[in-house]
Write an enzyme that holds these catalytic residues in place. Structure first.
Site, PDB file in Angstrom:
ATOM      1  N   LYS A  52      -6.306  -0.009  -7.115  1.00 48.63           N
ATOM      2  CA  LYS A  52      -5.603   1.146  -7.703  1.00 48.63           C
ATOM      3  C   LYS A  52      -6.458   1.777  -8.798  1.00 48.63           C
ATOM      4  O   LYS A  52      -6.538   3.003  -8.923  1.00 48.63           O
ATOM      5  CB  LYS A  52      -4.245   0.703  -8.275  1.00 48.63           C
ATOM      6  CG  LYS A  52      -3.217   0.351  -7.199  1.00 48.63           C
ATOM      7  CD  LYS A  52      -1.966  -0.347  -7.736  1.00 48.63           C
ATOM      8  CE  LYS A  52      -1.066  -0.811  -6.591  1.00 48.63           C
ATOM      9  NZ  LYS A  52       0.126  -1.555  -7.003  1.00 48.63           N
ATOM     10  N   GLN A  96       2.480  -4.367 -12.224  1.00 52.23           N
ATOM     11  CA  GLN A  96       2.307  -4.976 -10.898  1.00 52.23           C
ATOM     12  C   GLN A  96       3.328  -6.107 -10.709  1.00 52.23           C
ATOM     13  O   GLN A  96       3.465  -6.990 -11.558  1.00 52.23           O
ATOM     14  CB  GLN A  96       0.870  -5.511 -10.753  1.00 52.23           C
ATOM     15  CG  GLN A  96       0.542  -6.075  -9.384  1.00 52.23           C
ATOM     16  CD  GLN A  96       0.532  -5.033  -8.248  1.00 52.23           C
ATOM     17  OE1 GLN A  96       0.311  -3.852  -8.482  1.00 52.23           O
ATOM     18  NE2 GLN A  96       0.791  -5.478  -7.032  1.00 52.23           N
ATOM     19  N   ASP A 119       6.147   4.240  -9.906  1.00 46.63           N
ATOM     20  CA  ASP A 119       6.582   3.436  -8.759  1.00 46.63           C
ATOM     21  C   ASP A 119       7.917   3.952  -8.211  1.00 46.63           C
ATOM     22  O   ASP A 119       8.267   3.660  -7.058  1.00 46.63           O
ATOM     23  CB  ASP A 119       6.809   1.979  -9.188  1.00 46.63           C
ATOM     24  CG  ASP A 119       5.589   1.093  -9.017  1.00 46.63           C
ATOM     25  OD1 ASP A 119       4.884   1.245  -8.015  1.00 46.63           O
ATOM     26  OD2 ASP A 119       5.374   0.232  -9.896  1.00 46.63           O
TER      27      ASP A 119
HETATM   28  N1  GUN Z   1       3.767  -5.295  -5.761  1.00 46.26           N
HETATM   29  C1  GUN Z   1       3.712  -5.071  -4.412  1.00 46.26           C
HETATM   30  N2  GUN Z   1       3.871  -3.762  -4.142  1.00 46.26           N
HETATM   31  C2  GUN Z   1       4.016  -3.139  -5.342  1.00 46.26           C
HETATM   32  C3  GUN Z   1       4.201  -1.774  -5.717  1.00 46.26           C
HETATM   33  O1  GUN Z   1       4.288  -0.857  -4.877  1.00 46.26           O
HETATM   34  N3  GUN Z   1       4.295  -1.549  -7.055  1.00 46.26           N
HETATM   35  C4  GUN Z   1       4.237  -2.536  -7.992  1.00 46.26           C
HETATM   36  N4  GUN Z   1       4.373  -2.205  -9.274  1.00 46.26           N
HETATM   37  N5  GUN Z   1       4.071  -3.811  -7.672  1.00 46.26           N
HETATM   38  C5  GUN Z   1       3.953  -4.092  -6.350  1.00 46.26           C
END
Ligand code: GUN
Length: 297
Positions: A52, A96, A119
């Site tokens: 990311k 995350q 998100d």
């Molecule tokens: N863990 C797995 N997928 C995601 C996501 O799309 N966002 C976040 N913040 N954590 C994750």
């Protein structure tokens, strides 16, 4: 011929097309900024966050990379989120998931300023999505809408079946499919671990989204001829190779490919789209926060 939907290519075109909006923000004096917060030493989570970060760099989004010791007090994470909420230079905050067991994920998600919740997991943003007035569509289901569109599949009036009811994928996916909007208007069924006769449900699907986190649980026998199959699973299974594991989806690719008209591979399907839509939401957030109109892809 079955179309193998190329998530890397569609994600690249979204990233390219975000340049217009990023230029519009730059003209107004703003650089989109995303803060990622990682409180984990899980190698998969570390990899996702670092991807990311490099995606942001590629398109001209500033990325702040915050690491918190997984053994630290939960308060450390809340204080970090609170500082990022207050920082006017930060437009998006991503914590995350999963966080360690001693931290409440629900509480963390509620602590993020909903205007910076790229998100789309904060209850205010979930509520807006359900109400048909989404501020930030959650990245994975939004990316799936883009993939389905890229395959030339119109969802209107189709039978969509979502396998999995997670807050991150299954629930928001179903909500997007039922919206009276492009990429929606589908007759939608959500299946889960207590569903009786899953194959009978999945065989009805014109569009099948597998998001249960169970390796290769969907096979060709469970799929209607001509269906569009979207595989959200990224499962590590033991393998006789250097790494000792390989990644497989929730769909058994070879047998399903024989039936489907279009299918996403793993890797290279949904994963890159989740990351592209995070960039999209970060750019959108920056426009909203500074009252700059931006043209999004
Ligand atoms: N863990 C797995 N997928 C995601 C996501 O799309 N966002 C976040 N913040 N954590 C994750």
């Amino acid at each position: 011929m079955t179309e193998i939907i190329d998530g890397n290519a569609v994600a690249q075109s979204i990233r390219d097309d975000l340049a217009t909006a990023i230029d519009q923000l730059a003209d107004a004096g703003h650089t989109p900024t995303l803060a990622t917060v990682l409180m984990s030493d899980d190698p998969a989570s570390e990899t996702y966050v670092s991807m990311k970060q490099s995606d942001c760099e590629e398109v001209g989004i500033e990325a702040l990379d915050i690491d918190i010791d997984p053994d630290a007090d939960a308060a450390k994470l809340y204080d970090t989120v609170s500082d990022l909420n207050a920082d006017e230079d930060v437009n998006g905050i991503l914590v995350q998931m999963p966080v360690p067991d001693h931290v409440s994920d629900r509480q963390v998600l509620r602590a993020i300023d909903p205007r910076k919740d790229v998100d789309g997991f904060h209850p205010e943003n979930v509520g807006r999505l359900v109400a048909g007035d989404a501020r930030y569509k959650p990245c994975t289901p939004h990316g799936i809408q883009k993939l389905v569109e890229s395959a030339g599949v119109d969802t209107e009036g189709k039978e969509a079946v979502v396998v999995g009811r997670s807050d991150i994928v299954g629930k928001p996916m179903a909500n997007l499919f039922i919206q009276k909007a492009p990429g929606g208007n589908a007759t939608t069924t959500v299946c889960h671990s207590r569903t009786e006769d899953l194959p009978q449900k999945t065989r009805e699907a014109d569009i099948l989204v597998a998001a249960a986190g169970v390796p290769e649980m969907i096979d060709g026998e469970m799929v209607k001829d001509g269906a569009t199959v979207i595989d959200v699973g990224i499962n590590r299974v033991d393998a006789d190779n250097d790494k000792g594991y390989e990644l497989v989806g929730d769909v058994e690719f070879e047998s399903t490919k024989e039936k489907a008209s279009a299918i996403t591979p793993v890797p290279g399907g949904v994963g890159p789209m989740t990351r592209a839509m995070l960039l999209y939401n970060t750019v959108k957030a920056t426009g909203l926060q500074h009252d700059v109109t931006v043209d999004l892809p």
